[in-house]
Write a protein that holds these residues in place. Sequence first.
Motif, PDB file in Angstrom:
ATOM      1  N   LYS A 145      71.603  27.543 -17.877  1.00 55.89           N
ATOM      2  CA  LYS A 145      70.904  26.968 -16.723  1.00 55.89           C
ATOM      3  C   LYS A 145      69.690  27.783 -16.332  1.00 55.89           C
ATOM      4  N   GLN A 146      69.622  29.022 -16.808  1.00 55.11           N
ATOM      5  CA  GLN A 146      68.479  29.869 -16.502  1.00 55.11           C
ATOM      6  C   GLN A 146      67.632  30.087 -17.747  1.00 55.11           C
ATOM      7  N   ALA A 147      66.322  30.155 -17.526  1.00 56.07           N
ATOM      8  CA  ALA A 147      65.376  30.406 -18.615  1.00 56.07           C
ATOM      9  C   ALA A 147      64.786  31.800 -18.442  1.00 56.07           C
ATOM     10  N   ARG A 148      64.244  32.345 -19.518  1.00 54.23           N
ATOM     11  CA  ARG A 148      63.555  33.638 -19.473  1.00 54.23           C
ATOM     12  C   ARG A 148      62.063  33.395 -19.462  1.00 54.23           C
ATOM     13  N   VAL A 149      61.359  34.214 -18.704  1.00 55.21           N
ATOM     14  CA  VAL A 149      59.913  34.067 -18.550  1.00 55.21           C
ATOM     15  C   VAL A 149      59.226  35.390 -18.844  1.00 55.21           C
ATOM     16  N   TRP A 150      58.120  35.314 -19.582  1.00 51.01           N
ATOM     17  CA  TRP A 150      57.226  36.446 -19.802  1.00 51.01           C
ATOM     18  C   TRP A 150      55.833  35.973 -19.430  1.00 51.01           C
ATOM     19  N   GLN A 151      55.045  36.864 -18.859  1.00 45.13           N
ATOM     20  CA  GLN A 151      53.658  36.513 -18.554  1.00 45.13           C
ATOM     21  C   GLN A 151      52.817  37.777 -18.528  1.00 45.13           C
ATOM     22  N   ALA A 152      51.537  37.617 -18.837  1.00 48.81           N
ATOM     23  CA  ALA A 152      50.620  38.750 -18.840  1.00 48.81           C
ATOM     24  C   ALA A 152      49.202  38.241 -18.642  1.00 48.81           C
ATOM     25  N   GLY A 153      48.325  39.154 -18.326  1.00 44.22           N
ATOM     26  CA  GLY A 153      46.920  38.808 -18.133  1.00 44.22           C
ATOM     27  C   GLY A 153      46.544  38.849 -16.666  1.00 44.22           C
ATOM     28  N   PRO A 154      45.280  38.585 -16.386  1.00 48.60           N
ATOM     29  CA  PRO A 154      44.797  38.687 -15.011  1.00 48.60           C
ATOM     30  C   PRO A 154      45.405  37.647 -14.062  1.00 48.60           C
ATOM     31  N   ARG A 155      45.801  36.498 -14.577  1.00 50.20           N
ATOM     32  CA  ARG A 155      46.463  35.479 -13.749  1.00 50.20           C
ATOM     33  C   ARG A 155      47.959  35.516 -14.006  1.00 50.20           C
ATOM     34  N   ARG A 156      48.725  35.210 -13.007  1.00 51.45           N
ATOM     35  CA  ARG A 156      50.176  35.076 -13.139  1.00 51.45           C
ATOM     36  C   ARG A 156      50.451  33.590 -13.346  1.00 51.45           C
ATOM     37  N   LEU A 157      50.232  33.114 -14.579  1.00 52.02           N
ATOM     38  CA  LEU A 157      50.294  31.676 -14.847  1.00 52.02           C
ATOM     39  C   LEU A 157      51.650  31.071 -14.523  1.00 52.02           C
ATOM     40  N   TRP A 158      52.742  31.759 -14.866  1.00 55.65           N
ATOM     41  CA  TRP A 158      54.038  31.169 -14.551  1.00 55.65           C
ATOM     42  C   TRP A 158      54.215  31.032 -13.042  1.00 55.65           C
ATOM     43  N   ASP A 159      53.747  31.998 -12.274  1.00 56.92           N
ATOM     44  CA  ASP A 159      53.826  31.897 -10.816  1.00 56.92           C
ATOM     45  C   ASP A 159      53.052  30.670 -10.337  1.00 56.92           C
ATOM     46  N   GLU A 160      51.883  30.418 -10.929  1.00 55.51           N
ATOM     47  CA  GLU A 160      51.095  29.234 -10.567  1.00 55.51           C
ATOM     48  C   GLU A 160      51.824  27.955 -10.961  1.00 55.51           C
ATOM     49  N   VAL A 161      52.415  27.948 -12.162  1.00 55.04           N
ATOM     50  CA  VAL A 161      53.152  26.771 -12.632  1.00 55.04           C
ATOM     51  C   VAL A 161      54.353  26.513 -11.727  1.00 55.04           C
ATOM     52  N   GLU A 162      55.090  27.553 -11.416  1.00 55.91           N
ATOM     53  CA  GLU A 162      56.250  27.421 -10.534  1.00 55.91           C
ATOM     54  C   GLU A 162      55.836  26.895  -9.156  1.00 55.91           C
ATOM     55  N   GLY A 163      54.720  27.394  -8.635  1.00 58.72           N
ATOM     56  CA  GLY A 163      54.201  26.901  -7.354  1.00 58.72           C
ATOM     57  C   GLY A 163      53.816  25.437  -7.421  1.00 58.72           C
ATOM     58  N   TYR A 177      55.046  23.236  -9.502  1.00 54.38           N
ATOM     59  CA  TYR A 177      56.300  22.480  -9.633  1.00 54.38           C
ATOM     60  C   TYR A 177      56.956  22.289  -8.263  1.00 54.38           C
ATOM     61  N   ARG A 178      57.033  23.372  -7.483  1.00 52.31           N
ATOM     62  CA  ARG A 178      57.620  23.261  -6.136  1.00 52.31           C
ATOM     63  C   ARG A 178      56.809  22.321  -5.261  1.00 52.31           C
ATOM     64  N   TRP A 179      55.468  22.365  -5.357  1.00 54.67           N
ATOM     65  CA  TRP A 179      54.594  21.462  -4.595  1.00 54.67           C
ATOM     66  C   TRP A 179      54.933  20.014  -4.924  1.00 54.67           C
ATOM     67  N   TRP A 180      55.040  19.722  -6.217  1.00 55.48           N
ATOM     68  CA  TRP A 180      55.324  18.362  -6.686  1.00 55.48           C
ATOM     69  C   TRP A 180      56.709  17.898  -6.231  1.00 55.48           C
ATOM     70  N   ARG A 181      57.742  18.721  -6.427  1.00 50.77           N
ATOM     71  CA  ARG A 181      59.107  18.373  -6.013  1.00 50.77           C
ATOM     72  C   ARG A 181      59.204  18.216  -4.494  1.00 50.77           C
ATOM     73  N   GLY A 182      58.465  19.063  -3.765  1.00 50.72           N
ATOM     74  CA  GLY A 182      58.471  18.991  -2.301  1.00 50.72           C
ATOM     75  C   GLY A 182      57.878  17.708  -1.751  1.00 50.72           C
ATOM     76  N   ARG A 183      57.153  16.989  -2.569  1.00 48.31           N
ATOM     77  CA  ARG A 183      56.565  15.705  -2.174  1.00 48.31           C
ATOM     78  C   ARG A 183      57.304  14.533  -2.806  1.00 48.31           C
ATOM     79  N   GLY A 184      58.516  14.801  -3.269  1.00 47.73           N
ATOM     80  CA  GLY A 184      59.335  13.733  -3.831  1.00 47.73           C
ATOM     81  C   GLY A 184      59.102  13.475  -5.300  1.00 47.73           C
TER      82      GLY A 184
END
Length: 125
Positions: A62-80, A82-89
Amino acid sequence: MDRTEAEFVTGQYSALPFVLGLRVPRCVQVVAEKEDDGARPVWFYGVGDRSWACVVFREDKKQARVWQAGPRRLWDEVEGAYRWWRGRGAPDHTRFGLTITPEGASGLAGRSVRDHAVSGTACSP
């Protein structure tokens, strides 16, 4: 990270890649083939800044592993996003509109009394 493969591997022309394209600018998403051991990597690459993120889903977990690197935290942006989209139904991509002005583009989600604007440049899913 408590996200499943079924939540993120939805098909190239479904709502989630569309939303990620709106909410995570200058990013490319690549869904890899499932490996023999049941692992499926999903990659996100920043366009022009060498940022990257990889989430590996396993069909038996049920849990996935995440790695990220570079000047942007892309997974954090993707997760945000996703939450934005789910929060709007989790609106379907047909529920979005698009306005283009000389200042840029903005999308509109949920064409109803509770509309929510999205601004930015598109990302290639």
